[in-house]
Enzyme design. Structure first.
Site, PDB file in Angstrom:
ATOM      1  N   LEU A 124       6.688   3.255   1.454  1.00  0.00           N
ATOM      2  CA  LEU A 124       7.574   2.098   1.588  1.00  0.00           C
ATOM      3  C   LEU A 124       8.682   2.327   2.609  1.00  0.00           C
ATOM      4  O   LEU A 124       9.256   3.410   2.700  1.00  0.00           O
ATOM      5  CB  LEU A 124       8.187   1.769   0.220  1.00  0.00           C
ATOM      6  CG  LEU A 124       7.177   1.455  -0.884  1.00  0.00           C
ATOM      7  CD1 LEU A 124       7.906   1.141  -2.197  1.00  0.00           C
ATOM      8  CD2 LEU A 124       6.258   0.298  -0.499  1.00  0.00           C
ATOM      9  N   GLY A 169       4.993 -10.214   4.099  1.00  0.00           N
ATOM     10  CA  GLY A 169       5.740 -10.142   5.356  1.00  0.00           C
ATOM     11  C   GLY A 169       5.018 -10.891   6.466  1.00  0.00           C
ATOM     12  O   GLY A 169       3.790 -10.823   6.579  1.00  0.00           O
ATOM     13  N   GLU A 212      11.863  -0.193   5.021  1.00  0.00           N
ATOM     14  CA  GLU A 212      12.777  -1.340   4.855  1.00  0.00           C
ATOM     15  C   GLU A 212      12.049  -2.689   4.900  1.00  0.00           C
ATOM     16  O   GLU A 212      12.524  -3.662   4.320  1.00  0.00           O
ATOM     17  CB  GLU A 212      13.873  -1.301   5.920  1.00  0.00           C
ATOM     18  CG  GLU A 212      15.050  -0.417   5.542  1.00  0.00           C
ATOM     19  CD  GLU A 212      15.739  -0.858   4.236  1.00  0.00           C
ATOM     20  OE1 GLU A 212      16.017  -2.056   4.060  1.00  0.00           O
ATOM     21  OE2 GLU A 212      15.972   0.015   3.369  1.00  0.00           O
ATOM     22  N   HIS A 255       9.081  -3.378   3.536  1.00  0.00           N
ATOM     23  CA  HIS A 255       8.653  -3.618   2.148  1.00  0.00           C
ATOM     24  C   HIS A 255       9.868  -3.945   1.264  1.00  0.00           C
ATOM     25  O   HIS A 255       9.825  -4.850   0.430  1.00  0.00           O
ATOM     26  CB  HIS A 255       8.001  -2.354   1.567  1.00  0.00           C
ATOM     27  CG  HIS A 255       6.766  -1.892   2.271  1.00  0.00           C
ATOM     28  ND1 HIS A 255       6.717  -0.707   2.983  1.00  0.00           N
ATOM     29  CD2 HIS A 255       5.531  -2.430   2.366  1.00  0.00           C
ATOM     30  CE1 HIS A 255       5.499  -0.542   3.469  1.00  0.00           C
ATOM     31  NE2 HIS A 255       4.764  -1.564   3.127  1.00  0.00           N
ATOM     32  N   MET A 280       0.837  -1.199   0.000  1.00  0.00           N
ATOM     33  CA  MET A 280       0.000   0.000   0.000  1.00  0.00           C
ATOM     34  C   MET A 280       0.879   1.259   0.000  1.00  0.00           C
ATOM     35  O   MET A 280       0.414   2.354   0.316  1.00  0.00           O
ATOM     36  CB  MET A 280      -0.947  -0.008   1.202  1.00  0.00           C
ATOM     37  CG  MET A 280      -1.910  -1.196   1.163  1.00  0.00           C
ATOM     38  SD  MET A 280      -3.454  -0.925   2.036  1.00  0.00           S
ATOM     39  CE  MET A 280      -2.864  -0.648   3.687  1.00  0.00           C
TER      40      MET A 280
HETATM   41  P1  AMP Z   1       1.421  -2.927   3.493  1.00  0.00           P
HETATM   42  O1  AMP Z   1       1.950  -1.863   2.584  1.00  0.00           O
HETATM   43  O2  AMP Z   1       1.368  -2.531   4.916  1.00  0.00           O
HETATM   44  O3  AMP Z   1       0.142  -3.549   2.970  1.00  0.00           O
HETATM   45  O4  AMP Z   1       2.485  -4.107   3.438  1.00  0.00           O
HETATM   46  C1  AMP Z   1       2.869  -4.697   2.238  1.00  0.00           C
HETATM   47  C2  AMP Z   1       3.673  -5.938   2.542  1.00  0.00           C
HETATM   48  O5  AMP Z   1       4.833  -5.583   3.296  1.00  0.00           O
HETATM   49  C3  AMP Z   1       2.890  -6.949   3.375  1.00  0.00           C
HETATM   50  O6  AMP Z   1       3.170  -8.266   2.909  1.00  0.00           O
HETATM   51  C4  AMP Z   1       3.450  -6.746   4.756  1.00  0.00           C
HETATM   52  O7  AMP Z   1       3.373  -7.880   5.584  1.00  0.00           O
HETATM   53  C5  AMP Z   1       4.901  -6.408   4.439  1.00  0.00           C
HETATM   54  N1  AMP Z   1       5.511  -5.709   5.567  1.00  0.00           N
HETATM   55  C6  AMP Z   1       5.055  -4.577   6.175  1.00  0.00           C
HETATM   56  N2  AMP Z   1       5.850  -4.257   7.222  1.00  0.00           N
HETATM   57  C7  AMP Z   1       6.811  -5.199   7.275  1.00  0.00           C
HETATM   58  C8  AMP Z   1       7.919  -5.440   8.149  1.00  0.00           C
HETATM   59  N3  AMP Z   1       8.198  -4.649   9.169  1.00  0.00           N
HETATM   60  N4  AMP Z   1       8.690  -6.518   7.907  1.00  0.00           N
HETATM   61  C9  AMP Z   1       8.422  -7.351   6.872  1.00  0.00           C
HETATM   62  N5  AMP Z   1       7.389  -7.187   6.020  1.00  0.00           N
HETATM   63  C10 AMP Z   1       6.600  -6.127   6.215  1.00  0.00           C
END
Ligand code: AMP
Length: 286
Positions: free
Chosen positions: A33, A148, A35, A37, A30
């Site tokens: 971004l 993640g 680290e 992501h 989403m």
């Molecule tokens: P989001 O933009 O929050 O929807 O996250 C996109 C992807 O990044 C999802 O698969 C999340 O689980 C992953 N993600 C977000 N934060 C982290 C983090 N701290 N460590 C690893 N992956 C992450």
């Protein structure tokens, strides 16, 4: 790096680039971004010939009164970061491209898995996640998709989606990336003021306490461990726990007696910001 805004152009990119046996890795996000992501993007780059990242703040996964409108957005910064990692394409559609009809006649219901843990305070959230991921898989058509473990419940929902609807996509779950003091990276951390930012470390501290109690053999039943973790969270005046659960890593069913590996999962409000985190507790490796 190609910036793609329409479904038609995404399909055209696929047709042109994916000749021969080139595998494609896909990282749905989403945006805003960080680290966390970028760790998924790097992993995809290592394992695939082509990497596509999507940036789409999905309205279908936000409930009424949630933070859809103020969710952090930084398209310029995001594109800089992705270009530095040599991503092949970024799919960043408008809302009207993904959801052209005012109301959809088909939507997904992920069942009970979507009603536990985060689903209790965010009803419908995981149905919205499953719907957008299914649409993105149909549009991008990756071989592998990277998620993640920070969002553990989301990974379980997506794996179930892939099994139930027979998507030909391998789901790769990647480790949680944290700040130096243990706070799991999240786009929503930007909502925290300085005091809240400090207080937010209580999520990770409580998880580590739970892990220690289990691995030291001091406690072997979930309610006792949860009680100690909750005490720690409540000792932080800015924190208000939403749930603290110890669950089976595969199906997220709550445990009574603890069997390893177990997932310790926590959600708490820090001020008005709701944060989640988890760790997997497994036998100590020598
Ligand atoms: P989001 O933009 O929050 O929807 O996250 C996109 C992807 O990044 C999802 O698969 C999340 O689980 C992953 N993600 C977000 N934060 C982290 C983090 N701290 N460590 C690893 N992956 C992450």
């Amino acid at each position: 790096m190609q910036i793609i805004k329409t479904i038609k152009d995404m399909r055209a990119f696929n047709k042109i680039l994916r000749t021969g046996n080139k595998t494609m890795g896909f990282v749905p996000t989403m945006g805003a971004l960080h680290e966390g992501h970028l760790s998924l993007v790097r992993r995809s780059r290592e394992e695939n010939a082509i990497t596509v990242v999507s940036i789409f703040v999905n309205p279908a996964q936000f409930g009424p009164g949630e933070d859809f409108h103020r969710y952090p957005r930084d398209p310029v910064g995001d594109l800089e970061k992705l270009s530095a990692l040599d991503v092949d394409a970024v799919f960043m559609p408008e809302g009207s491209e993904m959801y052209p009809e005012p109301s959809r006649s088909v939507s997904l219901d992920v069942g009970g898995i979507g009603r536990m843990l985060c689903g209790v305070s965010r009803p419908g959230h995981f149905n919205g996640v499953a719907t957008v991921v299914a649409k993105l898989f149909n549009i991008v058509m990756p071989d592998r998709a990277y998620f993640g473990r920070k969002d553990l419940q989301q990974t379980v929902v997506i794996k179930k989606l892939v099994r139930d609807l027979n998507f030909d996509v391998d789901i790769i779950v990647c480790p949680v990336i944290r700040e130096k003091d243990g706070l799991a990276m999240s786009s929503r951390n930007s909502y925290l003021n300085a005091g809240e930012r400090k207080a937010a470390t209580v999520l990770f501290r409580a998880l580590k306490l739970g892990e220690k109690l289990i691995l030291a053999g001091e406690m072997d039943n979930a309610p006792d461990v949860r009680r100690e973790m909750e005490k720690m969270v409540r000792s932080e005046p800015l924190a208000d726990p939403d749930y603290i659960e110890i669950v089976d890593t595969r199906n997220l069913q709550p445990m009574q007696g603890i069997k390893l590996p177990a997932a310790l999962c926590i959600a708490a409000r820090i001020g008005s910001t709701r944060l989640i985190d988890n760790i997997i507790v497994d036998k100590k490796r020598k």
